[in-house]
Design an enzyme around this catalytic site. Structure first.
Site, mmCIF file in Angstrom:
data_model
loop_
_atom_site.group_PDB
_atom_site.id
_atom_site.type_symbol
_atom_site.label_atom_id
_atom_site.label_comp_id
_atom_site.label_asym_id
_atom_site.label_seq_id
_atom_site.Cartn_x
_atom_site.Cartn_y
_atom_site.Cartn_z
ATOM 1 N N LYS A 216 4.210 3.296 0.391
ATOM 2 C CA LYS A 216 3.971 2.830 1.763
ATOM 3 C C LYS A 216 5.244 2.171 2.282
ATOM 4 C CE LYS A 216 0.829 0.393 4.812
ATOM 5 N NZ LYS A 216 1.948 0.101 5.735
ATOM 6 N N GLU A 265 7.767 8.293 8.709
ATOM 7 C CA GLU A 265 8.221 6.946 9.075
ATOM 8 C C GLU A 265 9.721 6.976 9.321
ATOM 9 O OE1 GLU A 265 6.642 3.692 8.785
ATOM 10 O OE2 GLU A 265 4.646 4.481 8.389
#
Length: 505
Positions: A216, A265
């Site tokens: 993450k 991301e």
């Protein structure tokens, strides 16, 4: 027949007066059914408590001046929308006077009830309990179509209002015609939360089958679309940031594809190969210049002519690996062993990342939804809350706006529930930033507490949740502290009061 503002205001008041979701849905459905087709987009926005224009340039101070209300309700929603469109376009010398005249004309044509509604919708304080989810349910009821069809169209179109109009005008056929379109960003799939790896794995796939465990990253959610030599980049809120990230555009153009839609991301990486602070990445992606931003992708929604949105995650991930090199991919491992997943998570944390996301390998890409197909695990409990007010600082913080009032989203009312206050975790830079930011959101100031439009999301770390009679939600956060401000996340995606209560022990 043109749709009147009064019909929207009356429906808004009726929705606010009941706590029954079914009753709210019926009220909204009835208005949608009576709305002129050309007004559906505007009415859908208004029923969701928002304006169609993202920015109008109208500050709270300009709404304080009393204008005598009209005796009769004559305004149409088209006239109101046109007025806000003109307000949004005003810039440069003389714009303040022009804005004042435009507001005077609009409010002078509104009744007292309409004036009150206009102030509430402009300041983001419309408390009627009509969320986008309820709007979708109401559109399905009014158009006699399946809710799932409206929801899917909203996700793919990136707009609930557009899906509402399609449902009422074209029905199921029009809704099904909305598909993944390169160049048009979709609402991103979201992750639920769990406290530990084993629980997250069981939640993501109760069968015990292998799951994907992804690192993450603490960056900005980024959706990349490419068609030939054209690339579009969009954030989590579907904001176009293509011009700000030429290095990412170049990386996407280098991929061996003609067309693609990728999810990932963007973040700044330091010279030590470790991720930089989220605030630094956020500041860089908000600007047209600065250090190069690295992109890391973890999902593929389309590769060339293969639309993968409804394919299992393992199929999408395999397609991603075929065209995106490892340097541009989020690290992941596939396992059914919690011990292996724990070790992977430990290494991710050591590398400076937030934690991991556990993903069901058989799940489709559920655009715009926070289901159990993806489950994030972070070592520190955090919640994304909304700042409802802020207090003036004292002592070393004199002249600053310091202690923030935190609210969780209440889906039942469409408002926010106060959970407590905190001034912990704020750096000097953060204090300076929030002092300026909160003055932009000010709705009132009693000399000590500055009330705000509920727009700014803040990530709060905490040690636990305890029962409390001091706050209206019956709970309070223990040792709450600011982690970062989330400009990449709208208030509509803040955590709910139910999510807060889930932490009660």
């Amino acid at each position: 027949m043109p749709t009147t503002l009064r019909s929207v205001v009356d429906a808004s008041a009726a929705v606010a007066a009941t706590r029954s979701r079914d009753a709210k849905t019926s009220i909204v459905a009835a208005l949608l059914a009576d709305t002129a087709p050309e007004d559906l987009d505007v009415v859908a926005h208004y029923l969701a408590g928002t304006l169609r224009q993202r920015r109008t340039g109208v500050a709270w101070g300009s709404l304080r001046t009393h204008r005598a209300p009209a005796d009769d309700a004559t305004l149409t929603v088209a006239e109101v929308d046109a007025a806000f469109e003109r307000l949004a376009a005003l810039t440069g010398p003389g714009s303040v006077d022009k804005r004042t005249r435009e507001l005077d004309a609009l409010f002078g044509a509104a009744t007292a009830a309409e004036q009150e509604w206009l102030v509430a919708v402009v300041t983001g304080n419309l408390r009627q309990g009509a969320s986008e989810s309820l709007l979708i349910d109401a559109a399905a009821r009014a158009a006699s179509v399946e809710v799932a069809e409206v929801r899917r169209a909203a996700m793919l179109a990136g707009s609930a209002a557009e899906a509402v109009a399609l449902a009422l005008i074209g029905g199921t056929e029009a809704l099904r015609a909305v598909g993944l379109s390169v160049g048009r960003p979709v609402q991103p799939m979201l992750a639920a939360s769990e406290k530990d790896i084993a629980t997250a794995m069981a939640k993501a796939d109760p069968s015990g089958a292998p799951v994907s465990v992804d690192v993450k990253l603490d960056g900005i959610r980024l959706q990349a679309h490419r068609d030939g030599d054209r690339v579009w980049l969009a954030t989590r809120t579907l904001q176009d940031v293509t011009e700000r990230l030429p290095e990412v555009v170049e990386a996407v153009l280098a991929l061996p594809v003609e067309r693609c839609v990728l999810d990932g991301e963007a973040m700044l990486i330091g010279p030590d190969a470790r991720p930089r602070a989220f605030q630094e990445t956020a500041a860089r992606t908000a600007s047209d210049a600065g250090e190069a931003v690295a992109a890391f992708f973890f999902d593929a929604l389309q590769i060339d002519d293969d639309v993968l949105l409804d394919e299992p995650a393992e199929v999408r991930f395999a397609a991603l690996e075929r065209v995106v090199p490892p340097a541009l991919r989020v690290a992941r491992t596939v396992t059914d062993d919690p011990g292996v997943a724990e070790e992977f998570a430990r290494r991710a944390l050591e590398a400076g990342h937030e934690g991991v996301v556990v993903k069901n390998l058989s799940s489709p890409y559920a655009a715009g939804r926070r289901g159990s197909g993806w489950v994030k695990v972070k070592p520190v409990h955090t919640l994304d809350l909304v700042v409802l007010a802020v207090e003036r600082g004292s002592g070393r913080r004199a002249g600053m706006l310091s202690n923030i009032h935190l609210g969780a989203r209440d889906p039942g009312t469409g408002g926010f529930v106060l959970l407590g206050k905190t001034f912990k975790g704020m750096t000097d830079e953060m204090l300076r930033w929030q002092t300026g930011r909160f003055r932009e959101l000010e709705t009132s100031d009693d000399g000590w507490v500055v009330a705000l439009r509920p727009e700014q999301v803040v990530e709060i770390a905490f040690d636990g949740v305890q029962r409390s009679t001091r706050y209206p939600g019956g709970v309070a956060l223990r040792f709450a502290r600011v982690v970062r401000y989330r400009d990449d996340k709208p208030a509509a995606e803040a955590d709910t009061i139910d999510a807060v209560r889930a932490f009660l022990t």
